[in-house]
Design an enzyme around this catalytic site. Sequence first.
Site, PDB file in Angstrom:
ATOM      1  N   PRO A   1      -5.123  42.232  11.925  1.00 18.59           N
ATOM      2  CA  PRO A   1      -4.025  41.279  11.781  1.00 18.59           C
ATOM      3  C   PRO A   1      -3.650  40.655  13.126  1.00 18.59           C
ATOM      4  CG  PRO A   1      -3.227  43.527  11.493  1.00 18.59           C
ATOM      5  CD  PRO A   1      -4.719  43.597  11.628  1.00 18.59           C
ATOM      6  N   GLU A   2      -3.281  39.380  13.093  1.00 15.45           N
ATOM      7  CA  GLU A   2      -2.923  38.661  14.318  1.00 15.45           C
ATOM      8  C   GLU A   2      -1.420  38.350  14.296  1.00 15.45           C
ATOM      9  OE1 GLU A   2      -5.729  35.462  15.207  1.00 15.45           O
ATOM     10  OE2 GLU A   2      -7.252  36.450  14.008  1.00 15.45           O
TER      11      GLU A   2
ATOM     12  N   HIS B   1      -6.649  59.010   4.668  1.00 12.00           N
ATOM     13  CA  HIS B   1      -6.462  58.180   5.866  1.00 12.00           C
ATOM     14  C   HIS B   1      -4.997  57.872   6.180  1.00 12.00           C
ATOM     15  CE1 HIS B   1     -10.748  57.774   5.527  1.00 12.00           C
ATOM     16  NE2 HIS B   1     -10.649  57.070   4.410  1.00 12.00           N
TER      17      HIS B   1
END
Length: 297
Positions: free
Chosen positions: A20-21, A115
């Site tokens: 993600p940015e 996870h």
Amino acid sequence: MAAFECVICLSIINQLFKMPELPEIETIASNLAPLIHAKIITKVWTSDLKMRSQLSEIDKQFLPGRKVHNVTRVGKYLVIELLEKYLLIHFGMSGRLIVTQNVLEMQKATRSLRHIHLCLSFGDFLILYQDPRRFGSVRIVSKVGPKTTRQLSKFLGIGFEPLSEEFGAKELFYMTRGISRHIKVFLMDGKKVAGVGNIYAAEALFRAGIRPTLPCFKLNIAKCSQLVACLKSVLLRAISKGGSSLRDFSGLSGERGSFVDEHLVYGKRENCVICNADLRRMNIGQRTTTFCPSCQR
Ligand SMILES: [Zn+2]
């Protein structure tokens, strides 16, 4: 809490493992803020598996009983601000947050509890951090040093926030003097410009008409001005659309970010929307980059 009867994911399980940015983290922060603002962390759990960084035993003893004062973003970090400390989450390549009322509900929806590396309990709901590849990090930074998020950014060695007024054509021009690496690689260096990754670097360069492989020092002030304007506008537009969903990202509401519909080069196999030339793909800085050989010079 009806809205949380089932799992609401900040991001959908991904196969592409896109990082993600800035616009995606900004969307996560703005969606998460109303949910946990002024709420008190009641319990903390972490897995024993190694991540880039993880909370220490001291951190885990500190967090319960602390109130969330603010939720924001610095670079690619989600910042959960407490009275005396910042709790930082970096999503790495494959991290996501899951909000659930209880673990059984989550298990029903995702069929997997694997996870999970961090669980923050807020009493009547949980926030889980899931990260299959474990490139993400969770850490605490004391406010004794960086008292504001701007100081925090400096403390973390993060470059210019591209949407700040401090980042303009002149700054980009001076930063790029004497630098021969490709402009796209430069834009994606978080120590120079914060939060810009493969998607938004490629989209901004296309809109500015600049070849991704152009050596930085060849950017004149006019090109710097064009690039800064395009980068800011593409990031703002993406934030307004909730980011880009690439199988792996959606907002807290579960709605997928729709800026992906406005990508002009990233992930595109069609011809250039401006000149109809074949878009070209090449590997730059170990990332696939798509650009128009005719429009971008
Ligand atoms: Zn073109």
